[in-house]
Design a protein around this motif. Structure first.
Motif, mmCIF file in Angstrom:
data_model
loop_
_atom_site.group_PDB
_atom_site.id
_atom_site.type_symbol
_atom_site.label_atom_id
_atom_site.label_comp_id
_atom_site.label_asym_id
_atom_site.label_seq_id
_atom_site.Cartn_x
_atom_site.Cartn_y
_atom_site.Cartn_z
ATOM 1 N N ILE A 36 -36.303 -19.117 -46.459
ATOM 2 C CA ILE A 36 -37.073 -17.992 -46.998
ATOM 3 C C ILE A 36 -36.323 -16.680 -46.806
ATOM 4 O O ILE A 36 -36.161 -15.888 -47.739
ATOM 5 C CB ILE A 36 -38.464 -17.936 -46.335
ATOM 6 N N LYS A 37 -35.842 -16.448 -45.587
ATOM 7 C CA LYS A 37 -35.133 -15.199 -45.301
ATOM 8 C C LYS A 37 -33.860 -15.071 -46.123
ATOM 9 O O LYS A 37 -33.575 -14.009 -46.698
ATOM 10 C CB LYS A 37 -34.786 -15.130 -43.806
ATOM 11 N N THR A 38 -33.093 -16.157 -46.205
ATOM 12 C CA THR A 38 -31.814 -16.115 -46.918
ATOM 13 C C THR A 38 -32.003 -15.831 -48.399
ATOM 14 O O THR A 38 -31.303 -14.999 -48.978
ATOM 15 C CB THR A 38 -31.054 -17.443 -46.730
ATOM 16 N N THR A 39 -32.937 -16.511 -49.024
ATOM 17 C CA THR A 39 -33.133 -16.319 -50.459
ATOM 18 C C THR A 39 -33.783 -14.973 -50.767
ATOM 19 O O THR A 39 -33.503 -14.375 -51.814
ATOM 20 C CB THR A 39 -33.970 -17.465 -51.061
ATOM 21 N N GLN A 40 -34.616 -14.472 -49.870
ATOM 22 C CA GLN A 40 -35.210 -13.145 -50.077
ATOM 23 C C GLN A 40 -34.153 -12.050 -50.019
ATOM 24 O O GLN A 40 -34.249 -11.037 -50.717
ATOM 25 C CB GLN A 40 -36.304 -12.892 -49.044
ATOM 26 N N GLN A 41 -33.132 -12.263 -49.192
ATOM 27 C CA GLN A 41 -32.047 -11.285 -49.080
ATOM 28 C C GLN A 41 -31.124 -11.332 -50.294
ATOM 29 O O GLN A 41 -30.388 -10.384 -50.547
ATOM 30 C CB GLN A 41 -31.249 -11.530 -47.798
ATOM 31 N N VAL A 72 -23.731 -21.997 -52.398
ATOM 32 C CA VAL A 72 -24.692 -20.911 -52.223
ATOM 33 C C VAL A 72 -23.978 -19.758 -51.532
ATOM 34 O O VAL A 72 -23.429 -19.928 -50.440
ATOM 35 C CB VAL A 72 -25.904 -21.353 -51.374
ATOM 36 N N LYS A 73 -23.987 -18.581 -52.178
ATOM 37 C CA LYS A 73 -23.283 -17.426 -51.627
ATOM 38 C C LYS A 73 -24.230 -16.250 -51.432
ATOM 39 O O LYS A 73 -25.223 -16.109 -52.143
ATOM 40 C CB LYS A 73 -22.140 -17.007 -52.553
ATOM 41 N N ASP A 74 -23.906 -15.433 -50.445
ATOM 42 C CA ASP A 74 -24.632 -14.189 -50.211
ATOM 43 C C ASP A 74 -24.395 -13.249 -51.398
ATOM 44 O O ASP A 74 -23.252 -13.014 -51.802
ATOM 45 C CB ASP A 74 -24.149 -13.540 -48.917
ATOM 46 N N LYS A 75 -25.480 -12.733 -51.958
ATOM 47 C CA LYS A 75 -25.359 -11.916 -53.167
ATOM 48 C C LYS A 75 -24.586 -10.620 -52.932
ATOM 49 O O LYS A 75 -23.842 -10.164 -53.800
ATOM 50 C CB LYS A 75 -26.762 -11.587 -53.700
#
Length: 201
Positions: A64-69, A130-133
């Motif tokens: 949840i936290k990762t995708t919200q960021q 999956v990468k940090d945006k």
């Protein structure tokens, strides 16, 4: 209960523990001589399963936290695929052991589980990075795979029910592999509905 059925029955958070406890209840009741023994066994299972339940909750919070960021998805490179393959080969048995060990009630059961929990061979149907945006740093990989067990150089025959086909798992760059990440709920959050729908059976 076989390892594939344990994997197949996994849900997130308390659903994981509830499903596994219910699936073992018949065995416990039939093998214990008294009601007190049954509840003693359940108490032991609950205690031993607590770390896995905590692990599951931590992974849900992570997704949840990762995708919200903010995350972005891309096709895996050959380097990415090699990383996933090596990590699965190295860490998958330990992930299964953490799940199954609370239900190994006797030394014989523990020995049987240890024998079952080896010889995995994976075929990867789809791997997505999956990468940090914001930073473009790789966080992990969404994986769809088939799995067989190779014993003495031969693929072990199992029933269709026990075959692991088009299964999901998330492989983080900086965390041990966990079967807490195999559920449809987790994959939809962490990897997106598109990845899930494309690869589900």
């Amino acid at each position: 209960m076989t390892i594939p059925r344990l994997i197949g029955g996994i849900k997130m958070q308390k659903k994981i523990l509830l499903t596994l406890l219910l699936s073992t209840s018949t065995f416990l009741i039939s093998s214990c001589s008294s009601t007190n023994s049954v509840w003693d066994q359940f108490a032991n299972i609950l205690s031993d399963a607590a770390p896995f339940l905590k692990e599951s909750e931590e992974w849900e919070a992570y997704s949840i936290k990762t995708t919200q960021q903010g995350v972005v998805y891309s096709a895996a490179t050959s380097t990415d695929k090699n990383f996933v393959s090596q990590k699965m080969d190295t860490e998958y048995p330990a992930a299964i052991e953490r799940l199954s060990s609370p239900f190994a009630l006797t030394s014989k059961t523990k020995e049987d589980l240890a024998k079952e929990n080896q010889g995995y061979r994976f075929k990867y149907n789809d791997i997505m990075t999956v990468k940090d945006k914001k930073t473009s740093a790789t966080l992990g990989y969404c994986v769809n795979y088939d799995s067989d067990r190779v014993i003495d150089g031969k693929i072990r025959d199992v029933s269709d029910e026990d075959k692991i086909r088009n299964a999901f798992i998330y492989v983080a760059k900086d965390k041990p592999i966990s079967v807490s990440t195999v559920s449809a709920e987790f994959i939809k959050v962490m990897c997106g509905e598109k990845f899930y729908n494309k690869n589900r059976i």
